[in-house]
Scaffold this active site. Structure first.
Site, PDB file in Angstrom:
ATOM      1  CB  SER A  69      -8.159   0.832   6.073  1.00 49.55           C
ATOM      2  OG  SER A  69      -8.820   2.080   6.131  1.00 49.55           O
ATOM      3  CB  SER A  90      -7.883   3.667   3.174  1.00 51.99           C
ATOM      4  OG  SER A  90      -7.057   2.980   4.100  1.00 51.99           O
ATOM      5  CE  LYS A 121      -3.897   1.868   2.712  1.00 53.29           C
ATOM      6  NZ  LYS A 121      -4.734   1.636   3.913  1.00 53.29           N
TER       7      LYS A 121
END
Ligand SMILES: [Zn+2]
Lengths: 96, 497, 513
Positions: free
Chosen positions: C178, C154, C79
């Protein structure tokens, strides 16, 4: 609404954000809505409750006072938007 | 220097509190392992943590915490069992994270005190309370274009993250002199503990002062608005700034009659050249630091055992030492003061000397008059002094035995210092020898013969007249011992009658 | 069967046996990235050459018979808020669009020393603030199961790239759900570890007391494999737990006998999508059939979770994001324009003789800060910075931040009590399946309420996992949420593994992949 435009403008200065007049309106409305929702917490009596800062309650974490390598100046300044290769440069702080 | 005013004669009292930032003598920064060495080229002692790069995390320096506890104990502070770290948030280019890691509502120490006194008795001894002492990280250095104000400011982050102990006093000082004395004493405590080099030029010790007046109004006192004075680069500057500020505030009072609360707290900077304070530009908004506990750091618990251990290793406390020099060594308050103010190593030299020569007063005189003068002339520290306490004690014992008088002993001392010699070697080099008793008696007899008037004076009870004979004897033979000359002459005169 | 359909565990054994090479594996996943990333938008940056070089090196090492790490030759996606030395790390923000960290995050060091192939950086909501990846300033990510829908957030890119078979392993972060929510939306398995289990050093902070890095994959087994590499004490993170890490891959296959599963009644109340409810109930039945005892439990303060979370997370975020001010790194506003604006305004006020306005007006430095931050951050980030700044400002701290931290303890105590009676807590991950892009964009509060079931684990610091447990009639995946007591990641993994032994939801593949 629980927040006024003035509140929002004051907070924007504290947070060093600049909001266009239309953004101030939207922000005032949205923040008020969220703050109203958050008022839910006031239902609870928490007088005798200790705040919880960390989920895992660790204490006394230290490192020894032994120097390690620093970044070279070139590396340190490599991401800076504006430098003279020695210092970070910013617009005049004293500007009057 | 301006005489401190007699409080009773003034229409006001001065109220002063001090905030002192002390850089702790660690090798590395408070939350990262960058060097803290002063004077490195700009931006060469930084890392992701102290630049505040995204993702970097702080880890507490154990030595900084230990030095803080040590200082707090030396300042008689209370140490709570648990302490934590908070973020103090404001924007400034030399504060890369947008917050300073500091301590807000649970400082590592609080409620201590420091006693101050003046050996010249210009104020009464008092106990200045310490409100708190807490640990925080330093900011970097901003270099501004002072003149035009239009060029870019330059930022050096080498200092960012250096450990600072902030020591906050209660407003317990009532004159600039008291404030100055507090600072002198505080610095002495810090130096005795070895926790900081206290070098003001390098920024290792910084002082801000809060000052206002309490105006006499019949039976009560009216406080005036508090002013924070900054930008004072020496203790002398602090003293002058506060003297100036007290006078200025009284003028303002007479002009405006403003009381505490009528005007917001003002910040003024001391201009050392012009010898005035000037208002400083306020921050953009009233300071709202939005303190909250730093989620990247964890609390620290301090155990009684840990405190005991630090207490056992505590360096000498100046006030305690002064007391000891008076009670154990019989020195006067003034002498004790002078010695202690010179720092721990000189005091140690003194005690070794006093121990070895067995006469503390004599040792104190030698240290204050001869050793300290020599240190000053040579601009060295006692550690580098060429004559050890044991060697100097030898010389003092020879003087006590009557082998040397004070002035000859001094000559020998000078020679010892200059040539790194023992007292015996120095005496030989200077041609100083013992005069044997027969020779001395002959000399005295001839002097008495040549000075019948003096003999008559002495017989008439004017014993001090003998002094002139001692002088003449020294002229004829510099090695004679004056005390012996005096003794022999008196004996001979007594035999005459 | 194509290489990209194999799990990391399968790839690992095939590589070890020498049946395939790291270059082949990397090449196969690379081809899938090339084929699909334009449609899915999971990656913000990919490193083909570096990945292939690393793969060649590993093949060489293996050929020489040298020891290799546990992830040798297996591509892993990161990420894009985890710092990689010398490679841009953007947080999907204009603010950090060109930021190149001079250091590696601890988890990146651990992945490198496990010989993982770091193949790219995945998209996310800007600074991980959001539940749809729509607040990314640098790209749009779509749900591989339905390109009209969001992948969740996210860690939307991290989940989407797994579902689309672009990588076998993916590293996400979870502050309020997330990892778990996008895992549920994309039909993959994602675990949020106990707070402190995985080092946060080098993870660009959103809310420091809640953030946690975690593994995402297509099976519980792969999640265990990746967690074993990520987890462990780190002296550079003061909040890191100094406890040993179990060998998750070894204990995984031990079934949990006498398992007691708690089901919070409130998690099945009104507002839960009926198809989601049905899938989760079906999941519950699977455990019952395997001999688990199901008990209804109460988490009395669960309903305050969102409110506490939306005080604590923005407060910490407002502070963590103060550093983006255009001075030392990141975006800075155009200085010439800024100075021109300042001169113009000063002159105008001077001409008007408005001295008080002139004094109040921002100096060039303050202008630089405000313009930089106004231009560098997107609306969701600004909203949270504003909310947090407000909550921490003078006079409000006690009513908001302190209050929320106290409620946080009550929530933790609820869990502690519940775990005295049960071993795991089971429920839905989200109230509904993936929603359409743009659907919630104009209503921040409705977006926040999506986190209802997930924020509790972050506030309490406990581990939790999202496991695929079915599909809606429109073909969107549904996630099953399991929560366990602190440091009991192994219990979650064993339970998820048991589940995946008798179900095949986690093996389903979107048609585009
Ligand atoms: Zn550093």
């Amino acid at each position: 609404m629980s927040l006024t435009r003035q509140d929002v403008e004051k907070v924007a200065l504290l947070a060093r954000l600049r909001l266009a007049p239309s953004e101030v309106d939207t922000m005032t409305r949205q923040l008020s809505q969220i703050v109203d929702y958050v008022q839910l917490l006031s239902e609870l009596n928490t007088d005798d409750v200790q705040p919880l800062a960390h989920a895992i309650e660790v204490t006394n974490v230290f490192a020894a006072d032994q120097p390690l390598d620093s970044l070279s100046r070139e590396e340190a300044l490599s991401n800076a938007p504006h430098t003279d290769d020695e210092y970070y440069l910013v617009p005049p702080v004293l500007g009057s | 220097m301006k005489q401190p005013p007699e409080p009773d004669h003034l229409p006001y009292k001065i109220v002063i509190g001090l905030e002192v930032h002390v850089q702790l003598a660690t090798r590395t920064k408070l939350f990262c392992r960058c060097n803290t060495q002063f004077g490195a080229p700009p931006n060469t002692q930084t890392c992701p943590v102290c630049i505040g790069l995204p993702g970097a995390l702080p880890v507490m320096n154990d030595e900084a915490f230990r030095l803080s506890l040590q200082t707090a104990l030396a300042l008689n502070c209370q140490i709570p069992p648990s302490t934590k770290w908070d973020r103090k948030q404001y924007y400034y280019p030399d504060l890369p994270k947008g917050y300073q890691i500091s301590q807000y509502d649970l400082p590592l120490s609080h409620d201590g005190f420091l006693e101050i006194h003046d050996s010249q008795q210009r104020f009464e001894s008092k106990r200045v309370r310490i409100r708190r002492a807490h640990l925080e990280e330093d900011a970097g250095k901003s270099i501004h274009d002072e003149r035009s104000g239009t060029a870019d400011s330059r930022i050096d982050l080498n200092r960012t993250g250096t450990p600072l102990l902030e020591i906050v006093s209660e407003p317990d000082m009532s004159s600039a002199l008291e404030a100055r004395t507090f600072l002198d004493e505080l610095k002495l405590v810090l130096v005795y503990q070895g926790v900081s080099d206290c070098n003001m030029q390098e920024g290792s010790l910084r002082v801000d002062a809060n000052i206002n007046l309490h105006i006499r109004d019949r039976e009560t006192w009216i406080p005036t608005p508090i002013v924070e004075v900054k930008n004072m680069n020496s203790f002398r500057a602090v003293e002058r700034a506060l003297e100036f500020e007290a006078d200025r505030q009284f003028d303002v009072w007479q002009e405006t009659g403003q009381r505490l609360g009528d005007a917001p707290k003002q910040t003024r900077g001391w201009d050392d050249q012009a010898e005035v304070t000037r208002p400083q530009r306020g921050k953009e908004e009233s300071s709202d630091y939005r303190y909250f506990p730093d989620p990247d750091l964890v609390p620290v618990n301090v155990s009684p055992q840990q405190l005991d251990q630090i207490r056992r290793q505590l360096g000498p406390i100046p006030a305690v030492l002064r007391e000891q020099l008076q009670t154990q060594w019989g020195l006067g308050a003034y002498d004790a003061d002078v010695l202690v103010n010179q720092g721990p190593r000189l005091v140690q030299y003194f005690t070794q000397l006093a121990e070895a020569c067995g006469d503390a007063k004599e040792a104190s005189n030698w240290v204050q008059q001869d050793v300290m003068r020599r240190l000053k002339e040579q601009q060295t520290e006692i550690d580098a002094f060429p004559v050890s306490a044991a060697t100097l004690a030898e010389l003092i014992r020879m003087k006590q035995a009557g082998q040397l008088d004070r002035s000859r002993a001094r000559e020998v001392f000078q020679h010892m210092c200059d040539h790194l010699q023992s007292p015996q070697q120095a005496m030989t080099a200077l041609g100083i020898q013992q005069v044997d008793t027969a020779e001395l008696s002959a000399l005295c007899r001839s002097l008495l013969d040549k000075n019948p008037a003096i003999v008559a004076d002495v017989k008439a009870g004017k014993q001090q007249a003998i002094g002139s004979l001692v002088g003449q004897a020294k002229k004829q033979n510099p090695n004679v011992n004056p005390a012996q000359v005096k003794e022999i002459c008196l004996q001979l005169i007594a035999e005459m009658s | 069967m194509s290489l990209i359909d194999l799990t990391a565990t399968e790839l690992q054994s095939q590589l070890a046996l020498g049946h395939i090479t790291a270059v082949e594996v990397t090449g196969a996943f690379w081809a899938q990235i090339e084929r699909l990333n334009e449609q899915v938008g999971a990656f913000l940056a990919t490193r083909r050459d570096m990945a292939l070089e690393a793969a060649e090196r590993i093949d060489l090492q293996r050929a020489k018979g040298a020891a290799v790490g546990p992830l040798a030759g297996i591509p892993v996606a990161l990420k894009d808020l985890i710092c990689t030395q010398g490679e841009r790390t953007t947080c999907a923000s204009r603010m950090l669009a060109s930021f190149v960290p001079p250091y590696d995050a601890t988890v990146v060091e651990r992945l490198r020393s496990a010989d993982a192939i770091l193949i790219g950086k995945t998209n996310l909501d800007e600074f991980a603030m959001g539940g749809s990846t729509e607040s990314s300033a640098l790209g749009v990510t779509r749900n591989p199961w339905d390109l009209e829908c969001v992948p969740g957030g996210s860690s939307g890119g991290a989940a989407a790239c797994l579902a689309a078979r672009m990588v076998p392993l993916s590293v996400g972060t979870d502050t309020g759900g997330s990892i778990r929510q996008p895992a549920a939306f994309c039909g993959v398995t994602g675990l949020k570890p106990t707070y402190g289990r995985v080092s946060r050093y080098g993870l660009i902070a959103f809310a420091s007391s809640l953030d946690q890095i975690g593994p995402m994959a297509r099976s519980a087994e792969d999640v265990a494999l990746l967690l074993e590499v990520l987890a462990g004490h780190d002296a550079r993170d003061s909040t890191s737990a100094a406890v040993p890490v179990p060998r998750y891959t070894e204990c995984l296959r031990q079934p949990l006998s006498g398992l007691r599963i708690g089901v919070p009644r409130a998690h099945f109340a009104d507002g839960l999508d009926p198809e989601v409810a049905a899938a989760v109930q079906e999941g519950l039945r699977v455990y019952r059939d395997q001999g688990a005892e199901i008990r209804e439990i109460e988490l009395p303060h669960g309903r305050y979770g969102i409110a506490a979370y939306y005080v604590i997370a923005p407060s910490e975020a407002s502070s963590n994001l103060a550093r983006y001010d255009g001075v030392h790194y990141g975006y800075r506003t155009d200085e010439a324009a800024l100075l021109a604006e300042w001169r113009e305004e000063s002159r105008r006020l001077m001409d008007a003789g408005d001295t008080s306005a002139l004094q109040q007006s921002d100096n060039p430095l303050v202008r630089m800060y405000r313009r930089t931050r106004a231009e560098g951050f997107g609306p969701e980030v600004k909203r949270r910075i504003m909310l947090g700044t407000y909550a921490l400002s003078a006079g409000y701290y006690d009513a908001y931040y302190l209050k929320a931290q106290k409620v946080r303890r009550l929530i933790r105590q609820d869990y502690d009590r519940a775990f005295e009676q049960v071993d795991l807590i089971l429920g839905p991950v989200t109230p509904g399946p993936a929603f359409r892009a743009g659907e919630k964009a104009s209503d921040p509060l409705s977006m926040y309420l999506v986190d209802l079931f997930t924020v509790g684990a972050n506030l309490a610091g406990i581990p939790a996992i999202s496991v695929p447990c079915g599909f809606t009639s429109r073909g969107l995946p549904v996630g099953l949420h399991l929560q366990a007591p602190p440091l009991e990641e192994s219990r979650l993994l064993r339970a998820a593994y048991m589940y995946q032994q008798t179900t095949d939801w986690h093996t389903r593949k979107p048609s585009l992949a």
